[in-house]
Structure formats: structure tokens, C-alpha cells
Scaffold this active site. Structure first.
Site, PDB file in Angstrom:
ATOM      1  N   HIS A   1      -3.332  -3.777   8.000  1.00  0.00           N
ATOM      2  CA  HIS A   1      -4.363  -4.055   6.993  1.00  0.00           C
ATOM      3  C   HIS A   1      -5.056  -2.746   6.620  1.00  0.00           C
ATOM      4  CE1 HIS A   1      -7.596  -6.062   4.911  1.00  0.00           C
ATOM      5  NE2 HIS A   1      -8.489  -5.494   5.704  1.00  0.00           N
TER       6      HIS A   1
ATOM      7  N   ARG B   1      -8.513  -5.765  -6.268  1.00  0.00           N
ATOM      8  CA  ARG B   1      -8.401  -4.354  -5.967  1.00  0.00           C
ATOM      9  C   ARG B   1      -7.196  -4.103  -5.072  1.00  0.00           C
ATOM     10  NH1 ARG B   1     -12.542  -0.601  -2.623  1.00  0.00           N
ATOM     11  NH2 ARG B   1     -11.342   1.273  -3.025  1.00  0.00           N
ATOM     12  N   ASN B   2      -6.528  -2.986  -5.274  1.00  0.00           N
ATOM     13  CA  ASN B   2      -5.447  -2.602  -4.361  1.00  0.00           C
ATOM     14  C   ASN B   2      -5.229  -1.103  -4.444  1.00  0.00           C
ATOM     15  OD1 ASN B   2      -3.322  -3.749  -2.522  1.00  0.00           O
ATOM     16  ND2 ASN B   2      -2.016  -2.565  -3.889  1.00  0.00           N
ATOM     17  N   THR B   3      -4.846  -0.518  -3.313  1.00  0.00           N
ATOM     18  CA  THR B   3      -4.639   0.924  -3.243  1.00  0.00           C
ATOM     19  C   THR B   3      -3.195   1.233  -2.881  1.00  0.00           C
ATOM     20  OG1 THR B   3      -6.925   1.228  -2.535  1.00  0.00           O
ATOM     21  CG2 THR B   3      -5.419   3.042  -2.071  1.00  0.00           C
TER      22      THR B   3
ATOM     23  N   LYS C   1      -5.309  -9.883  -8.263  1.00  0.00           N
ATOM     24  CA  LYS C   1      -5.958  -9.310  -7.080  1.00  0.00           C
ATOM     25  C   LYS C   1      -7.036  -8.342  -7.564  1.00  0.00           C
ATOM     26  CE  LYS C   1      -4.520  -7.568  -2.557  1.00  0.00           C
ATOM     27  NZ  LYS C   1      -4.615  -6.165  -2.133  1.00  0.00           N
TER      28      LYS C   1
ATOM     29  N   HIS D   1       0.759  -1.246   0.000  1.00  0.00           N
ATOM     30  CA  HIS D   1       0.000   0.000   0.000  1.00  0.00           C
ATOM     31  C   HIS D   1       0.793   1.301   0.000  1.00  0.00           C
ATOM     32  CE1 HIS D   1      -3.563  -2.382   0.402  1.00  0.00           C
ATOM     33  NE2 HIS D   1      -3.175  -2.900   1.557  1.00  0.00           N
TER      34      HIS D   1
END
Ligand SMILES: *[C@@H]1O[C@H](CO)[C@@H](O)[C@H](O)[C@H]1NC(C)=O
Length: 143
Positions: free
Chosen positions: A138, A67-69, A65, A35
Site C-alpha cells: 500500500h 487520486r493515484n501516484t 479514483k 503505482h
């Protein structure tokens, strides 16, 4: 023979439990890999940025995956969300006081490990994280 067979089964179960836990990657180190990208890696546009970063950080080893930010802010300031840079919400959840510039990546199509395609969207938002031992482990959601 019967006894050692049982022992082997138990060891196998124990090993797989440990493996599953380590694959979930609930640590500050794993959080940073997933992240934080600061200063932001250059790319021609947000989609290209996502496609590049998901590979670079090895986030699509066996499936894309969804979604990821990626946050464009120092790890020190993200760490602070578990302290004076954040506000306790409930349980282990903390909300950041400030907005962080970020790019949100959503899977569109393609195959792992190298051809997962993403749509990238830039914004500046607050984050909600889970903290363990005063460290984010997380990214729960973007607020
Ligand atoms: C990332 O953050 C740095 C430092 O705040 C800033 O100078 C830069 O413009 C940001 N990059 C993007 C693409 O927002």
C-alpha cells in the site's frame, strides 16, 4: 430447509467478506499495477499521461479514483523500501531513503470507466509504504 437456508446465508456472508478483501487489492502485485510505471509510458503531458494510465491499469472500473501516484523507478528499488532502501517509521510503515520520480494524478471531472479526467503533477519525492512479508502492499503517502 431452515438449516440449509441458514447455511446459505452464512456462505453468502463469507463470500462477500472474501470479495471485499480481494477488491482492496492489498498485494505487491496490485501495488505494482497501481503505482509502478517503469520506464515511464510516453504521453504528451502529465494530464494526458494520467488520463491514459488510469484506463490502461484499469483503476476506474466503476468510479473515478480520486487520486493515484505512478512511480518511474524499477520495481526492485521500490521493493527495497521494505528492506535496506527504507527506514521503519511505525507499525507496518516504511519510508524510502531516496526520492523517486513520480507523477501524481488527481481527478478533475468526467465519468468512468473511460472518461475520467485527471490533473497530473510530476515531482521527485520520498514515499511511505505499508510492508507485508517484506513487500510493499500500500502506498500510504508521498513525503
Ligand atoms: C523515468 O526514468 C528513467 C530512468 O531513470 C529516465 O531516463 C526518464 O527520464 C524518466 N522519465 C521521466 C519522464 O522522468
Amino acid at each position: 430447509m431452515l438449516v440449509s437456508g441458514c447455511l446459505l446465508v452464512r456462505l453468502a456472508i463469507l463470500l462477500s467478506v472474501l470479495l471485499v478483501q480481494s477488491c482492496q487489492g492489498q498485494s505487491w502485485e496490485a501495488f505494482q499495477n497501481k503505482h509502478i510505471d517503469y520506464p515511464q509510458t510516453p504521453a504528451s503531458n502529465p494530464n494526458a499521461y494520467c488520463n491514459l494510465m488510469m484506463v490502461k491499469r484499469n483503476l476506474n472500473p466503476s468510479r473515478c479514483k480520486p487520486r493515484n501516484t505512478f512511480i518511474n523507478h524499477s520495481k526492485e528499488s521500490v521493493l527495497e523500501v521494505c528492506g535496506k532502501g527504507g527506514k521503519h517509521w511505525q507499525d507496518k510503515f516504511y519510508d524510502s531513503n531516496e526520492n523517486f520520480p513520480m507523477i501524481d494524478c488527481s481527478y478533475t471531472d468526467g465519468k468512468p470507466p473511460k472518461d475520467c479526467k485527471y490533473k497530473g503533477t510530476g515531482s521527485s519525492r520520498r514515499i511511505r509504504v505499508t510492508c507485508e512479508n517484506k513487500k510493499p502492499v500500500h502506498l500510504e503517502k508521498v513525503l
